[in-house]
Design an enzyme around this catalytic site. Structure first.
Site, PDB file in Angstrom:
ATOM      1  N   GLY A  11       0.818  -1.219   0.000  1.00 43.30           N
ATOM      2  CA  GLY A  11       0.000   0.000   0.000  1.00 43.30           C
ATOM      3  C   GLY A  11       0.849   1.265   0.000  1.00 43.30           C
ATOM      4  NE  ARG A  38      -6.489  -7.454  -3.327  1.00 46.70           N
ATOM      5  CZ  ARG A  38      -7.199  -7.464  -2.201  1.00 46.70           C
ATOM      6  NH1 ARG A  38      -8.199  -8.309  -2.069  1.00 46.70           N
ATOM      7  NH2 ARG A  38      -6.910  -6.647  -1.199  1.00 46.70           N
ATOM      8  NE  ARG A  98      -5.095   6.415  14.338  1.00 43.67           N
ATOM      9  CZ  ARG A  98      -5.541   6.780  13.144  1.00 43.67           C
ATOM     10  NH1 ARG A  98      -6.680   7.449  13.034  1.00 43.67           N
ATOM     11  NH2 ARG A  98      -4.843   6.492  12.069  1.00 43.67           N
ATOM     12  CB  CYS A 127      -2.501  11.597   8.119  1.00 48.66           C
ATOM     13  SG  CYS A 127      -4.125  11.437   7.383  1.00 48.66           S
ATOM     14  CE  LYS A 222     -10.597   7.950  11.940  1.00 51.26           C
ATOM     15  NZ  LYS A 222     -10.210   7.530  10.587  1.00 51.26           N
ATOM     16  CG  HIS A 251      -3.575  15.548   4.494  1.00 50.50           C
ATOM     17  ND1 HIS A 251      -3.754  14.929   3.281  1.00 50.50           N
ATOM     18  CD2 HIS A 251      -4.049  14.669   5.417  1.00 50.50           C
ATOM     19  CE1 HIS A 251      -4.310  13.740   3.470  1.00 50.50           C
ATOM     20  NE2 HIS A 251      -4.485  13.560   4.757  1.00 50.50           N
TER      21      HIS A 251
END
Ligand code: A2P
Length: 340
Positions: A11, A38, A98, A127, A222, A251
């Site tokens: 990923g 996969r 978390r 993030c 969050k 971001h």
């Protein structure tokens, strides 16, 4: 020297783990790459080696000291207890653990002391939370904070490698006037933006993993709940509005901070200049401020445009940009592993 496994190695964050472990010369005895069936058999380059990806299973963790996990919340829920049972310490990048009171939630520049309390799992914060808190924490220490309001401009990377690829392909298709079939992001993403598509709480809070109050989406809640846990201060007033923008990675956040102790812009810059993990990037004469392309692939969170909020007493605005995949995820997790 540690035997390390990466869960979700194929990923976006998993791939960044590989670069950061290599760059920082992490003391590795061995490295195991795990992903879904996969990807099993696929070869991934790490330094001079080619490592074959294996399917993540409950018995994948024999002899592993450390797991860096980033394959999604449901995968962490299912497999990370097996890693802990096998004797490994897990640094988990998903939201699943978390808010568990037994699990420390750590940003090494802010609350490294919490790592010691772990019982096998340490959670890596969201993030947007990490990127907001790197500049906010030193201000909290220096001046005290009455309230923070964050508006985010979040990149495709937060939704994973496939979302980034979909944004690329959709941008090309739309520019060429061709039809495009989306499979990852639910709405048109190229040349558009939308309020964050994490689950929206319509009032039935059971649906929402972090119990966001009515009207908030999970990502916004969050940022609020995780800040309280990381700072150990449930009274800190934080609010967030989260938006996805068609940027590939990194971001941006517009932060408005109302401080307790009377201060000024010059003192704020002074505090931010010596804040760990923060860099001021601006050329005022050129009207040039931090942009996602400045932060992409870089470690520091970039800050600029600190100014007085004319509408309130002792409140300031600032613009913050950070690489979501690096400091927002993989780098923060590897820093935790280094402290361990
Ligand atoms: P795979 O590539 O085999 O699907 P991203 O956040 O960039 O979308 O990446 C998600 C990561 O989680 C990928 O490495 C993906 O592997 C992995 N993953 C997804 N589903 C599973 C699963 N059921 N078991 C193990 N790994 C998974």
């Amino acid at each position: 020297m540690k035997s390390v496994a990466i869960a979700g190695a194929t990923g976006a964050v998993g791939q960044e783990f590989l670069s950061i472990l290599a760059e920082r010369n992490f003391p590795l005895k061995s490295l195991k790459l795990l992903a879904s069936s996969r990807s099993a058999g696929k070869k991934i380059k790490f330094k001079d080696e080619e490592i074959t990806v294996q399917e993540l299973k409950h018995d994948s963790f024999d002899g592993i000291d450390l797991v860096l996990s980033s394959a999604g919340g449901s995968i962490s829920k299912e497999y990370m207890p097996s890693a802990v049972k096998a004797g490994a310490v897990v640094v988990d990048n998903t939201s699943y653990f978390r808010m568990n009171p037994e699990v420390p939630l750590v940003i090494p520049e802010i609350n490294p002391q919490d790592i010691k309390k772990h019982k096998g799992i340490i959670a890596n914060p969201n993030c947007s939370t990490i990127i907001m808190l790197l500049p906010i924490f030193p201000l909290y220490k220096a001046f005290g904070i009455e309230r923070v309001q964050a508006c985010t401009y979040q990149a495709a990377s937060g939704a994973g490698a496939m979302a980034m690829e979909e944004l690329r392909l959709e941008s090309v298709a739309l520019a060429e006037g061709k039809p495009f079939k989306r499979t990852v992001i639910p709405y048109q993403y190229a040349f558009n933006l939308f309020p964050h598509n994490s689950s929206y709480n319509d009032g039935s809070s059971e649906k929402n993993a972090v119990h966001a109050p009515n009207g908030y989406c999970e990502e916004e809640w969050k940022m609020i709940a995780e800040t309280h846990k990381i700072f150990g201060d449930d009274n800190l007033r934080v609010n967030a509005s989260c938006v996805r923008v068609p940027v590939l990675r990194a971001h941006s956040e517009a932060l408005n901070v109302k401080l307790s102790k009377k201060t000024n812009v010059a003192e704020i810059y002074e505090v931010l200049r010596s804040a760990p993990g923060v860099e001021i990037l601006e050329e005022t004469s050129k009207n040039r401020w931090p942009m996602p392309i400045d932060a992409s692939g870089k470690d520091p969170v970039l800050v600029g445009r600190v100014r007085v909020d004319q509408s309130q007493d002792n409140a300031f605005d600032m613009w913050v940009v950070g690489d979501q995949i690096r400091k927002g995820a993989a780098l923060n997790a590897v820093q935790i592993a280094e402290l361990l």
